[in-house]
Write a protein that holds these residues in place. Structure first.
Motif, short mmCIF file in Angstrom:
data_model
loop_
_atom_site.label_atom_id
_atom_site.label_comp_id
_atom_site.label_asym_id
_atom_site.label_seq_id
_atom_site.Cartn_x
_atom_site.Cartn_y
_atom_site.Cartn_z
N GLU A 226 0.86 -1.31 -0.06
CA GLU A 226 0.03 0.01 -0.14
C GLU A 226 0.82 1.29 0.00
N THR A 227 0.40 2.35 -0.50
CA THR A 227 1.12 3.75 -0.42
C THR A 227 1.28 4.37 0.79
N ARG A 228 2.10 4.59 1.21
CA ARG A 228 2.06 5.51 2.59
C ARG A 228 2.96 6.81 2.44
N GLU A 229 2.73 7.78 3.18
CA GLU A 229 3.63 8.84 3.22
C GLU A 229 4.58 8.69 4.27
N MET A 230 5.83 8.94 3.89
CA MET A 230 6.96 8.86 4.61
C MET A 230 7.24 10.06 5.58
N GLY A 233 7.70 13.38 3.66
CA GLY A 233 6.61 13.97 2.89
C GLY A 233 6.67 12.99 1.68
N SER A 234 7.63 12.19 1.24
CA SER A 234 7.42 11.42 0.09
C SER A 234 6.58 10.32 0.16
#
Ligand SMILES: Nc1nc2c(ncn2[C@@H]2O[C@H](COP(=O)(O)OP(=O)(O)OP(=O)(O)O)[C@@H](O)[C@H]2O)c(=O)[nH]1
Ligand SMILES: [Mg+2]
Length: 369
Positions: A226-230, A233-234
């Motif tokens: 799944e896409t996560r915000e690091m 900020g990326s």
């Protein structure tokens, strides 16, 4: 004699070696109905796998393997052979940095002469050269997503050169493992399948090694992301807690089959060597016995005094001559017998006379010899 089949997982940077090894070892350590399972030996293996597994379950990826490091892990590999019987083989596997593979096999400095490699690479090279099974891990991105043409050539050259060098060292079982396929399935479809992709983008490797003899697998060790915000900020794709895998059962079955095969071959080779050694020992024993007998014969001969030997030889010679003349004497006697008994004293006298003459001849001829 027990033998430990050795596996090397080799691939370039970020090809997915550590993730594959962790997930595979974890999945294969669960007893299943596949008839085999892995049981870690010692703390090091268990800690390495469990640490990385925990990272993956915590929605992160393990860190890149530091260059110069070689993690040698060990398991007992239990294979069910009957309803309640089980065969156990120990097994070792290494994980090492993709950067090291690139440095070793793309540097023209070492080409054809790996005796020049730096000291810190030697254990790795030694392991690779003697490994029974090579899992060659490939990330599709390295061969079609790479915009730097020289880097793209190097990516294929590194693996081809490694195989050219390592596969000729020792008969090895080789499998190509395309990782992270959860990301590339659609892309590979555009090529018309993995085989077409290899034909177009990996033609050198395909022509030499992907020839039907070596196995080929598509695997997603982590099939759900799944896409996560690091924190910076990326955005990044990370494993989903409780993720599933794809293609690992087929790879596990292949490994189980090959490990069994390697073990069987090693056992047969050990038995052949044992028999050969027994045969050689028997041969040596026979030679030793013959030499001993020869020595005893010579010693006995030396112990017989010379005069006795000469007398023995002489009597043999005289005997030979006597045997030679006895037949004409007998015939001569028979003839005389037929002539009449009144000549008996003459016959006896002539036979005794002939024998004395022959004896004198024998003595004389022996002297001359
Ligand atoms: N989606 C997905 N991504 C993966 C998978 N396996 C690896 N990756 C990605 O590939 C990266 C590198 O994986 P590693 O296993 O660390 O690669 P490596 O070959 O060990 O790399 P080095 O240690 O640097 O040689 C990970 O950080 C993930 O981003 C997978 O099964 N699925
Ligand atoms: Mg790694």
């Amino acid at each position: 004699m027990s033998y430990t089949p050795s596996i090397a997982i080799m691939g370039l940077e970020a090809s997915g070696k550590t993730v594959l090894m962790t997930v595979m070892a974890k999945k294969l350590s669960q007893t299943s109905n596949r008839g085999y399972f892995l049981d870690p030996i010692g703390l090091r293996t268990m800690k390495y796998i469990e640490r990385n597994w925990a990272i993956l379950q915590g929605n992160e990826w393990p860190a890149s393997t530091p260059p110069g490091e070689m993690f040698k892990l060990k398991w007992n590999f239990h294979v069910q052979t009957g309803r309640s019987t089980c065969e156990t083989a120990s097994l070792q596997m290494i994980d090492f940095a993709g950067q090291d593979l690139r440095q070793l096999f793309t540097s023209e400095e070492y080409e054809g002469n790996f005796s020049n490699i730096p000291q810190h690479f030697r254990p790795l090279m030694e392991y690779l050269a003697h490994a029974d099974i090579l899992l060659v891990v490939l990330n599709i991105k390295d061969y079609c997503g790479e915009t730097d043409t020289m880097r793209k050539i190097d990516n294929q050259a590194a693996l081809k050169n490694a195989l050219d060098h390592l596969a000729r060292h020792k008969h090895k079982k080789i499998a190509f493992v395309f990782t992270q396929m959860d990301q590339y399935e659609g892309f590979i479809q555009q090529y018309g399948g993995l085989e077409n992709f290899c034909g177009r983008e990996l033609s050198y490797l395909r022509n030499s090694y992907m020839n039907g003899v070596n196995a080929c697998f598509s695997v997603s060790a982590v099939n759900q992301t799944e896409t996560r915000e690091m924190s910076d900020g990326s955005f990044q794709r990370v494993p989903v807690y409780g993720f599933k895998s794809k293609g690992l059962v087929e790879l596990g079955d292949w490994l189980a089959k090959e490990v069994k095969e390697v073990n069987k071959n090693k056992a047969a080779e050990a038995e052949r060597k044992r028999q050969e050694q027994i045969r050689r020992q028997q041969e040596q024993e026979q030679i030793r016995r013959q030499q001993e007998q020869e020595q005893i014969r010579r010693q006995q001969e030396e112990e017989i005094p010379q005069e006795v030997l000469q007398e023995l030889r002489k009597s043999t010679h005289v005997g030979n001559v006597m045997n030679y003349v006895s037949i004409p004497i007998i015939i001569f006697g028979i003839l005389l017998l037929r002539i009449g008994w009144s000549f008996l004293p003459a016959i006896i006298t002539s036979v005794i006379g002939s024998m004395i003459v022959m004896r004198i001849i024998a003595e004389l001829t022996y002297e001359e010899n």
